[in-house]
Design a protein around this motif. Structure first.
Motif, PDB file in Angstrom:
ATOM      1  N   VAL A   1     -53.866  25.203 -80.814  1.00 46.64           N
ATOM      2  CA  VAL A   1     -53.451  25.245 -79.393  1.00 46.64           C
ATOM      3  C   VAL A   1     -54.254  24.062 -78.912  1.00 46.64           C
ATOM      4  N   ALA A   2     -53.403  23.216 -78.190  1.00 47.56           N
ATOM      5  CA  ALA A   2     -53.730  22.143 -77.369  1.00 47.56           C
ATOM      6  C   ALA A   2     -53.611  22.366 -76.076  1.00 47.56           C
ATOM      7  N   THR A   3     -54.577  22.243 -75.193  1.00 47.04           N
ATOM      8  CA  THR A   3     -54.284  21.970 -73.774  1.00 47.04           C
ATOM      9  C   THR A   3     -55.130  20.876 -73.012  1.00 47.04           C
ATOM     10  N   LYS A   4     -54.921  20.609 -71.687  1.00 44.60           N
ATOM     11  CA  LYS A   4     -55.314  19.382 -71.126  1.00 44.60           C
ATOM     12  C   LYS A   4     -55.994  19.818 -69.764  1.00 44.60           C
ATOM     13  N   PHE A   5     -57.096  19.304 -69.383  1.00 41.86           N
ATOM     14  CA  PHE A   5     -57.752  19.620 -67.876  1.00 41.86           C
ATOM     15  C   PHE A   5     -57.895  18.047 -67.444  1.00 41.86           C
ATOM     16  N   GLY A   6     -58.283  18.331 -66.255  1.00 44.29           N
ATOM     17  CA  GLY A   6     -58.653  17.154 -65.310  1.00 44.29           C
ATOM     18  C   GLY A   6     -57.487  16.824 -64.095  1.00 44.29           C
ATOM     19  N   MET A   7     -56.443  17.277 -64.056  1.00 47.21           N
ATOM     20  CA  MET A   7     -55.508  16.695 -63.188  1.00 47.21           C
ATOM     21  C   MET A   7     -55.211  17.819 -61.977  1.00 47.21           C
ATOM     22  N   ILE A   8     -55.973  18.809 -61.687  1.00 54.54           N
ATOM     23  CA  ILE A   8     -56.122  19.893 -60.808  1.00 54.54           C
ATOM     24  C   ILE A   8     -57.569  19.935 -60.415  1.00 54.54           C
ATOM     25  N   SER A   9     -57.975  19.778 -59.348  1.00 54.03           N
ATOM     26  CA  SER A   9     -59.257  19.783 -58.756  1.00 54.03           C
ATOM     27  C   SER A   9     -59.791  21.121 -58.689  1.00 54.03           C
ATOM     28  N   HIS A  10     -60.934  21.443 -59.544  1.00 57.98           N
ATOM     29  CA  HIS A  10     -61.604  22.671 -59.343  1.00 57.98           C
ATOM     30  C   HIS A  10     -62.848  22.496 -58.484  1.00 57.98           C
ATOM     31  N   SER A  11     -63.146  21.604 -57.931  1.00 58.51           N
ATOM     32  CA  SER A  11     -64.393  21.381 -57.022  1.00 58.51           C
ATOM     33  C   SER A  11     -64.049  20.726 -55.726  1.00 58.51           C
ATOM     34  N   GLY A  12     -62.955  21.123 -55.197  1.00 61.35           N
ATOM     35  CA  GLY A  12     -62.561  20.544 -53.953  1.00 61.35           C
ATOM     36  C   GLY A  12     -61.961  19.115 -53.388  1.00 61.35           C
ATOM     37  N   ARG A  13     -62.070  18.510 -54.672  1.00 60.10           N
ATOM     38  CA  ARG A  13     -61.749  16.838 -54.540  1.00 60.10           C
ATOM     39  C   ARG A  13     -60.077  16.957 -54.645  1.00 60.10           C
ATOM     40  N   ASP A  14     -59.490  16.039 -54.144  1.00 59.75           N
ATOM     41  CA  ASP A  14     -58.018  15.731 -54.235  1.00 59.75           C
ATOM     42  C   ASP A  14     -57.823  14.753 -55.107  1.00 59.75           C
ATOM     43  N   THR A  15     -58.555  14.122 -56.179  1.00 57.62           N
ATOM     44  CA  THR A  15     -58.240  13.206 -56.908  1.00 57.62           C
ATOM     45  C   THR A  15     -58.388  13.725 -58.463  1.00 57.62           C
ATOM     46  N   LEU A  16     -58.195  12.926 -59.275  1.00 58.83           N
ATOM     47  CA  LEU A  16     -58.693  13.366 -60.689  1.00 58.83           C
ATOM     48  C   LEU A  16     -60.109  13.944 -60.674  1.00 58.83           C
ATOM     49  N   ASP A  17     -60.321  15.013 -61.610  1.00 57.09           N
ATOM     50  CA  ASP A  17     -61.881  15.519 -61.566  1.00 57.09           C
ATOM     51  C   ASP A  17     -62.064  16.117 -62.918  1.00 57.09           C
ATOM     52  N   SER A  18     -62.815  15.249 -63.492  1.00 56.68           N
ATOM     53  CA  SER A  18     -63.500  15.660 -64.955  1.00 56.68           C
ATOM     54  C   SER A  18     -65.030  15.817 -64.716  1.00 56.68           C
ATOM     55  N   SER A  19     -65.492  16.225 -63.681  1.00 52.29           N
ATOM     56  CA  SER A  19     -66.911  16.220 -63.498  1.00 52.29           C
ATOM     57  C   SER A  19     -67.203  17.536 -64.072  1.00 52.29           C
ATOM     58  N   PRO A  20     -68.585  17.891 -64.788  1.00 53.80           N
ATOM     59  CA  PRO A  20     -69.040  19.034 -65.577  1.00 53.80           C
ATOM     60  C   PRO A  20     -68.412  20.227 -65.234  1.00 53.80           C
ATOM     61  N   ALA A  21     -68.781  20.219 -63.802  1.00 51.36           N
ATOM     62  CA  ALA A  21     -68.422  21.841 -63.249  1.00 51.36           C
ATOM     63  C   ALA A  21     -66.994  22.050 -63.248  1.00 51.36           C
ATOM     64  N   SER A  22     -66.108  21.173 -63.066  1.00 49.93           N
ATOM     65  CA  SER A  22     -64.820  20.960 -62.837  1.00 49.93           C
ATOM     66  C   SER A  22     -64.213  21.404 -64.461  1.00 49.93           C
ATOM     67  N   VAL A  23     -64.937  20.630 -65.614  1.00 53.60           N
ATOM     68  CA  VAL A  23     -64.346  20.807 -66.884  1.00 53.60           C
ATOM     69  C   VAL A  23     -64.735  22.463 -67.158  1.00 53.60           C
ATOM     70  N   ARG A  24     -65.733  22.758 -66.672  1.00 50.67           N
ATOM     71  CA  ARG A  24     -66.135  24.342 -67.165  1.00 50.67           C
ATOM     72  C   ARG A  24     -65.431  25.251 -66.651  1.00 50.67           C
ATOM     73  N   ALA A  25     -64.904  25.092 -65.386  1.00 53.39           N
ATOM     74  CA  ALA A  25     -64.077  25.746 -64.631  1.00 53.39           C
ATOM     75  C   ALA A  25     -62.426  25.810 -65.218  1.00 53.39           C
TER      76      ALA A  25
END
Length: 322
Positions: free
Chosen positions: A78-102
């Motif tokens: 199973v392959a999936t991808k993260f980083g194009m939906i903000s998990h920390s309130g930003r409206d841009t690409l978000d690969s911050s550590p907190a966003s990655v974990r979420a």
């Protein structure tokens, strides 16, 4: 089906992209039962790599894949991808550590699994150093929540920097007979570092199947807004399709099979993921595993001029690292 290695990960050399199962190219003919049958048939025929992302839907694609693999987990990478939906309130690409974990926690829940086999950064986040993102992914590997790390549409420098923090298993980029960009810089770096390559859109968003000959043959917004499907470029790009179909006639194959077989011939570290939501198309695509193109046919295909027009519209291009 023949197998290859993406880094240290063993996969069948043709995978399945699930993106279209939840409506990227329109919602008029979506059928979840048929999509799940398609995933099951893929596994029956030896496919191991199934590709999804949190942004597809959003979220509903992972849920669909999760339902499909629920009772067949041991057969699936199973392959999936993260980083194009903000998990920390930003409206841009978000690969911050907190966003990655979420994102990873959300994907695990939607997929109904206890680990992700191959977890890609969907697009490089210019606001977060790649070292910080990969360090977080490395922690998640240590915690058993993901097994392998991937990047999507990353440039050579980012790939090197990421790989220096933790081994990168695979890089995913658009690559096909009408998109040859990775050949000059990305593929050489991947081979130097021992990283596998996963081409997405190996059939040119359906163009290389031969089923699209007119602008009236599709009505979805994604392709309507893609430069390669605009009137002038579309007509130029039909020349590529004509050559592919001529070789398909010679080889007693379909245009889609020729396009995939050409990709397979580019190396034993390449696993394309043609997307479909129908069993019939899946079976057609996977037959490329048995298609042998002659050296002359491969040369003719390799000499084709890439498609006219950019791969994405202006907004999409801004997310690609070059």
């Amino acid at each position: 089906m023949k197998h290859i290695r993406l880094g240290e990960l063993d996969v069948a050399r043709i995978g399945l992209g699930a993106m279209t199962m939840t409506g990227v190219y329109g919602t008029q003919d979506l059928d979840e039962a048929e999509s799940i049958r398609t995933i099951h048939r893929a596994l029956d025929l030896g496919v191991t790599l199934v590709d999804t992302a949190e942004v597809y839907g959003p979220y509903t694609n992972e849920e669909l894949v999760g339902r499909a693999v629920k009772d067949r987990r041991d057969q699936v990478v199973v392959a999936t991808k993260f980083g194009m939906i903000s998990h920390s309130g930003r409206d841009t690409l978000d690969s911050s550590p907190a966003s990655v974990r979420a994102a990873v926690e959300g994907s695990l829940t939607r997929l109904g699994i206890d680990h992700i086999d191959l977890c890609y950064q969907h697009r490089v986040d210019p606001a977060t150093p790649i070292e910080d993102t990969v360090a977080t992914l490395a922690e998640l590997v240590s915690e058993g929540k993901i097994r392998h790390i991937g990047l999507s549409e990353a440039g050579p420098d980012t790939i090197r920097r990421a790989h220096a923090v933790h081994p990168v298993t695979a890089v995913q980029s658009e690559y096909s007979l009408w998109t040859r960009n990775p050949e000059t810089e990305v593929l050489p770096v991947l081979r130097e570092l021992g990283i596998g390559f996963v081409p997405y859109s190996p059939l040119g968003h359906g163009f290389l199947t031969g089923t699209i000959r007119s602008l009236d043959d599709f009505d979805d917004a994604w392709r309507r807004n893609n430069p390669r499907f605009t009137a002038e470029n579309f007509q130029q790009n039909l020349r590529i399709l004509d050559e592919v179909q001529a070789i398909a006639t010679q080889a007693d194959a379909t245009a889609a099979q020729v396009a995939i077989a050409w990709l397979l011939a580019q190396g034993d570290d390449i696993a394309p993921i043609p997307g479909t939501k129908r069993v019939s198309r899946l079976e057609e695509n996977l037959a490329a595993d048995r298609l042998h193109l002659t050296d002359e046919q491969l040369k003719r295909l390799g000499n084709l001029t890439p498609a006219a027009g950019d791969t994405h519209n202006e907004a999409g291009l801004r997310t690609l690292e070059r």
